[in-house]
Design an enzyme around this catalytic site. Structure first.
Site, short mmCIF file in Angstrom:
data_model
loop_
_atom_site.label_atom_id
_atom_site.label_comp_id
_atom_site.label_asym_id
_atom_site.label_seq_id
_atom_site.Cartn_x
_atom_site.Cartn_y
_atom_site.Cartn_z
N TYR A 149 1.07 -1.07 0.03
CA TYR A 149 0.02 0.04 0.03
C TYR A 149 0.77 1.10 0.08
CZ TYR A 149 -4.30 2.52 1.48
OH TYR A 149 -5.32 3.58 1.60
N ARG A 202 -5.45 10.27 -11.48
CA ARG A 202 -4.88 10.98 -10.14
C ARG A 202 -4.34 9.82 -9.20
NH1 ARG A 202 -5.25 10.23 -5.36
NH2 ARG A 202 -7.26 11.01 -4.65
N LYS A 220 -5.46 -1.82 -2.78
CA LYS A 220 -6.72 -1.53 -1.98
C LYS A 220 -7.12 -2.92 -1.65
CE LYS A 220 -6.78 3.13 -1.76
NZ LYS A 220 -7.01 4.18 -0.43
N GLU A 291 -11.68 4.75 -7.12
CA GLU A 291 -10.31 5.23 -6.68
C GLU A 291 -9.44 6.05 -7.42
OE1 GLU A 291 -9.61 3.88 -3.05
OE2 GLU A 291 -8.47 5.75 -3.04
N ASP A 292 -9.16 7.15 -6.81
CA ASP A 292 -7.84 7.91 -7.72
C ASP A 292 -8.44 8.36 -9.21
OD1 ASP A 292 -6.76 7.55 -5.40
OD2 ASP A 292 -4.82 6.58 -5.96
N ASP A 314 -13.80 6.47 -2.71
CA ASP A 314 -13.07 6.20 -1.40
C ASP A 314 -12.22 7.72 -1.11
OD1 ASP A 314 -11.58 5.22 0.62
OD2 ASP A 314 -10.01 4.82 -0.56
N ASP A 315 -11.81 8.16 -2.06
CA ASP A 315 -10.99 9.58 -1.91
C ASP A 315 -11.78 10.81 -1.46
OD1 ASP A 315 -8.71 8.68 -3.06
OD2 ASP A 315 -9.74 8.47 -4.67
N ASN A 465 -0.32 11.54 0.01
CA ASN A 465 0.46 10.22 -0.30
C ASN A 465 1.33 10.60 -1.86
OD1 ASN A 465 -0.64 8.95 2.06
ND2 ASN A 465 -2.31 8.95 0.95
N ASN A 510 -5.30 7.94 7.27
CA ASN A 510 -5.62 7.34 5.87
C ASN A 510 -6.76 6.73 5.60
OD1 ASN A 510 -5.19 5.10 3.60
ND2 ASN A 510 -3.24 6.02 3.55
N1 LIG Z 1 -4.28 10.11 3.54
C1 LIG Z 1 -5.63 9.75 2.62
O1 LIG Z 1 -6.27 8.85 3.07
C2 LIG Z 1 -5.93 10.42 1.44
C3 LIG Z 1 -4.91 11.08 0.77
N2 LIG Z 1 -5.21 11.82 -0.32
C4 LIG Z 1 -4.01 12.45 -0.83
O2 LIG Z 1 -4.48 13.69 -1.24
C5 LIG Z 1 -3.76 14.29 -2.32
C6 LIG Z 1 -4.82 15.22 -3.07
O3 LIG Z 1 -5.75 14.36 -3.63
P1 LIG Z 1 -7.00 14.98 -4.42
O4 LIG Z 1 -7.60 15.80 -3.56
O5 LIG Z 1 -7.76 13.80 -4.88
O6 LIG Z 1 -6.21 15.66 -5.51
P2 LIG Z 1 -6.93 16.74 -6.43
O7 LIG Z 1 -5.84 16.92 -7.56
O8 LIG Z 1 -8.29 16.38 -6.80
O9 LIG Z 1 -6.59 18.15 -5.70
C7 LIG Z 1 -5.49 18.64 -5.22
C8 LIG Z 1 -5.61 20.07 -4.65
O10 LIG Z 1 -4.48 20.65 -4.37
C9 LIG Z 1 -4.32 21.99 -4.65
N3 LIG Z 1 -2.83 22.41 -4.86
C10 LIG Z 1 -2.06 21.98 -5.59
N4 LIG Z 1 -0.85 22.69 -5.33
C11 LIG Z 1 -1.16 23.55 -4.05
C12 LIG Z 1 -0.48 24.14 -3.42
N5 LIG Z 1 0.89 24.66 -3.64
N6 LIG Z 1 -0.88 24.90 -2.24
C13 LIG Z 1 -2.15 24.63 -1.90
N7 LIG Z 1 -2.77 23.81 -2.50
C14 LIG Z 1 -2.39 23.14 -3.82
C15 LIG Z 1 -4.96 21.83 -6.05
O11 LIG Z 1 -5.25 23.22 -6.32
C16 LIG Z 1 -6.06 21.00 -5.95
O12 LIG Z 1 -7.10 21.78 -5.47
C17 LIG Z 1 -3.04 13.32 -3.08
O13 LIG Z 1 -1.67 13.21 -2.68
C18 LIG Z 1 -3.67 11.99 -2.34
O14 LIG Z 1 -2.60 11.03 -2.33
C19 LIG Z 1 -6.28 11.56 -1.26
C20 LIG Z 1 -7.25 10.43 -0.54
C21 LIG Z 1 -7.08 9.90 0.64
C1 LIG Z 2 -4.85 6.84 0.36
C2 LIG Z 2 -5.72 7.24 -0.86
O1 LIG Z 2 -6.62 6.93 -1.34
C3 LIG Z 2 -4.73 8.12 -1.67
O2 LIG Z 2 -3.82 8.71 -1.51
O3 LIG Z 2 -5.53 8.55 -2.93
MG LIG Z 3 -7.24 7.13 -3.27
#
Ligand SMILES: NC(=O)C1=CN([C@@H]2O[C@H](COP(=O)(O)OP(=O)(O)OC[C@H]3O[C@@H](n4cnc5c(N)ncnc54)[C@H](O)[C@@H]3O)[C@@H](O)[C@H]2O)C=CC1
Ligand SMILES: CC(=O)C(=O)O
Ligand SMILES: [Mg+2]
Length: 623
Positions: A149, A202, A220, A291-292, A314-315, A465, A510
């Site tokens: 993962y 993504r 996953k 997902e993603d 999930d996201d 991540n 997470n």
């Molecule tokens: N810990 C967890 O369980 C999860 C973590 N994530 C992580 O969250 C991150 C984002 O995922 P999504 O929202 O789906 O991506 P996304 O691409 O839909 O959104 C990213 C956002 O970050 C903004 N951004 C980019 N550069 C920036 C900066 N310098 N300052 C402020 N904002 C900025 C963008 O404008 C956009 O609004 C990924 O790295 C993903 O791995 C996502 C889902 C679950």
């Molecule tokens: C953990 C997860 O779903 C993500 O980083 O997109």
């Molecule tokens: Mg995800």
């Protein structure tokens, strides 16, 4: 040299557990080497003599069948020598000729190289003997989750072309339009319970990885097997290959996906529609986890399919529940009552599918506490994207972000596009939560500004991540924001040694703490769609899982070592919510009336009983 097959036998639980989610003993129709080469059925030298005779295996294996008792004794000796926590060493010594040779070959190599070497070893085991693979995963989930993962799965996706050996899951491409209804029948399993689907647009914070994103559904679903006990013969990872906009991949002659720009608009949606119709025609009771997906399709598909099919994103939804549980934990960690959540100032960095999902769920929770006053609830939150603070003055504001835009003049000195550090200095938030995908944006200045937070115990959630995309490291957070903070990251970091015997606890915020329970609970409830109430129940269950003492020590989430237990509890909460909303139609032999009459404890027992556990099922009928 320790012998793999002995480990197999010793590591198998002798009590057989069959679940509502799986049928009776598995009877194989293959024979001879076909069985040995099928990871679903292979037992290595664990095949009893009756099976060797009747399945044409005699002579194809070393003659000795290893008894459980002998192996168990050996295993214990080995374990006491190395200590249980040293599971990586243990596995390597058992599974490959020598861990030392791995160490030798990789000494001085970057961490990435070593992680990929570990992934290869596990993947080889998977391709040979799934039962053993999942047993190893379950027993050592804390050590192996970071390999199968996040973060290693991100590296695997990036290097997918070179790592590809055997296909796992199914691929539906834009070129398969009109064929999907028949293609779905190419999958060998009669029943599928859980599907994780991506279009690779993504992948974590790594961007568009096209067909290489298949690693995410695989990872996953490995978590589904390990945490939720979904039978691995009933899972299906799926890649919907609609092209890629990643120029590097398009130019790479080794790229394994279709070489065309991503489909857009109706063309794109017609592919997803066709896939969903095909899946639910063959397996009407399956659950599909999206997902993603890039943000626009994440929201659009959720809205499009949510009431029509049993699916969730999930996201958006899993992450929101995990974050809300953490945010409530952060209130408790300050020694305050939960109702004080309404007074917390929260800055969310990243206005994508995850950030918006978290924000909207957190605002709903505050609003409920304020007597359904959503307008007032919004005043506690600030949202930033790559252009800084999002205010109502933003031109071409993304419709998904618009409801969360700050009013101009809300706080003196903050204007449209204010930088992160300006926002932190002016707002003095209780919580700084990153879902931006950008590594290091919680820099020294931002973290130092959190020292002026209005909270007695500020919380920092660097949830992006994989590890290198985390908004800050754990060490930097404790160093610059102060030792008193509560810290959580999306990918694992080691706890931080603060000196004088003090430890800065690192939480892993997470969605893995929720999606397995959401999927399992939905499956066992037989609900035909996943309601807000079911998702809220999952989040509340996670939020209440930790004791006050743990929370006061900065521990907001359970150890991943207990993921099967927390998933049982979450699954039961989801079942009960489905029952309360009269959505539960039951599963297998357990109908809705039985579910209604189950107490909380009985529901949890039912969920636990329904989980698949890796043992060798008989492959022939007893005579
Ligand atoms: N810990 C967890 O369980 C999860 C973590 N994530 C992580 O969250 C991150 C984002 O995922 P999504 O929202 O789906 O991506 P996304 O691409 O839909 O959104 C990213 C956002 O970050 C903004 N951004 C980019 N550069 C920036 C900066 N310098 N300052 C402020 N904002 C900025 C963008 O404008 C956009 O609004 C990924 O790295 C993903 O791995 C996502 C889902 C679950
Ligand atoms: C953990 C997860 O779903 C993500 O980083 O997109
Ligand atoms: Mg995800």
């Amino acid at each position: 040299m320790w012998n793999l097959s002995r480990f197999v036998a010793s590591n198998l639980r002798q009590t057989r557990r069959f679940s509502a989610a799986i049928p009776g003993p598995c009877i194989v129709h293959k024979r001879g080497t076909d069985i040995l080469h099928d990871p679903w059925f292979n037992k290595d030298t664990g095949f009893p003599l009756t099976e060797r005779d009747r399945l044409g295996l005699r002579g194809l294996l070393p003659p000795r069948v290893i008894s459980f008792e002998q192996q168990h004794a050996r295993f214990n000796i080995f374990r006491s020598k190395h200590g249980r926590s040293d599971a990586i060493v243990l596995l390597f010594e058992i599974l490959v000729e020598s861990y030392r040779s791995l160490e030798k070959n990789t000494s001085g190599e970057p961490e990435n190289v070593v992680s990929l070497a570990k992934w290869r070893i596990l993947n080889r085991l998977h391709d040979r003997n799934e039962t053993l693979y999942y047993r190893v995963l379950i027993d050592h989930i804390k050590d192996f989750a970071p390999i199968i993962y996040t973060p290693t799965v991100g590296l695997v996706c990036q290097n997918y072309g070179g790592l590809f050996r055997r296909p796992r899951g199914m691929y539906f491409s834009a070129k398969d339009k009109g064929e999907m209804m028949s293609m779905i029948y190419n999958w060998p399993s009669q029943q599928v319970d859980m599907i994780v689907l991506t279009d690779g647009s993504r992948i974590l914070g790594l961007g568009d990885l096209g067909v290489q994103g298949i690693g995410i559904p695989i990872g996953k679903l490995d978590m589904y097997v390990a945490a939720a006990g979904i039978n691995p013969q009933r899972i299906l990872p799926v890649m919907l290959d609609v092209g890629t906009n990643n120029q590097k991949l398009l130019e790479d002659h080794l790229y394994l996906g279709i070489r065309q720009p991503r489909l857009e608009g109706e063309e794109y949606l017609s592919i997803v529609d066709e896939f969903m119709e095909a899946v639910f025609t063959r397996w009407p009771k399956a659950i599909v986890q999206f997902e993603d997906f890039q943000m626009k399709w994440a929201f659009e598909t959720l809205q499009r399919y949510r009431k029509r099919f049993c699916m969730f994103n999930d996201d958006i939804q899993g992450t929101a529940g995990v974050a809300l549980a953490g945010l409530l934990g952060a209130v408790r960690a300050q020694g305050r009552p939960l109702n004080d959540f309404v007074k917390q100032k929260i800055v969310v960095v990243g206005a994508g599918s995850a950030g918006i999902g978290v924000l909207s769920t957190a605002i709903h929770a505050v609003s409920r506490m304020m007597g359904n006053n959503e307008t007032a609830a919004r005043h506690q939150f600030w949202l930033l994207d790559k252009n800084g603070l999002i205010t109502k003055e933003r031109k071409d504001i993304d419709p998904a972000a618009a409801p969360f835009a700050t009013s101009p003049g809300d706080i003196e000195g903050l204007t449209e596009g204010s930088s992160l550090v300006e926002v932190v200095k002016k707002v003095k938030p209780h919580v700084l939560l990153g879902l931006s995908g950008v590594g290091g944006i919680f820099n020294e200045e931002v973290l130092r500004a959190m020292r002026e937070s209005d909270s007695t115990r500020p919380a920092i959630f660097a949830m992006s991540n994989p590890t290198k995309n985390a908004e800050c490291t754990a060490a930097d957070a404790f160093k610059y924001a102060g030792e008193n903070i509560v810290f959580a990251s999306g990918s694992p970091f080691e706890n931080v040694d603060l000196g004088n015997g003090k430890v800065g606890h690192v939480n892993q915020a997470n969605n893995m703490y929720l999606f397995p329970g959401i999927g399992l609970g939905t499956l066992l409830s037989g609900a035909h769609y996943i309601s807000d109430g079911m998702l809220q129940a999952a989040s509340e269950c996670l939020a209440s899982y930790m004791t006050d003492e743990e929370v006061q020590n900065g521990i907001l989430y359970p150890s991943i070592a207990s993921i099967r237990h927390i998933t049982t509890e979450v699954g039961a909460a989801v079942v009960r919510a489905a029952v309360a909303e009269e959505l539960a139609e039951g599963h297998g032999d357990v109908g809705p009336r039985e579910l209604i009459h189950m107490s909380k404890e009985e529901t949890a027992e039912y969920v636990a009983r329904s989980m698949w556990f890796p043992i060798y099922s008989p492959l022939v009928h007893e005579k």
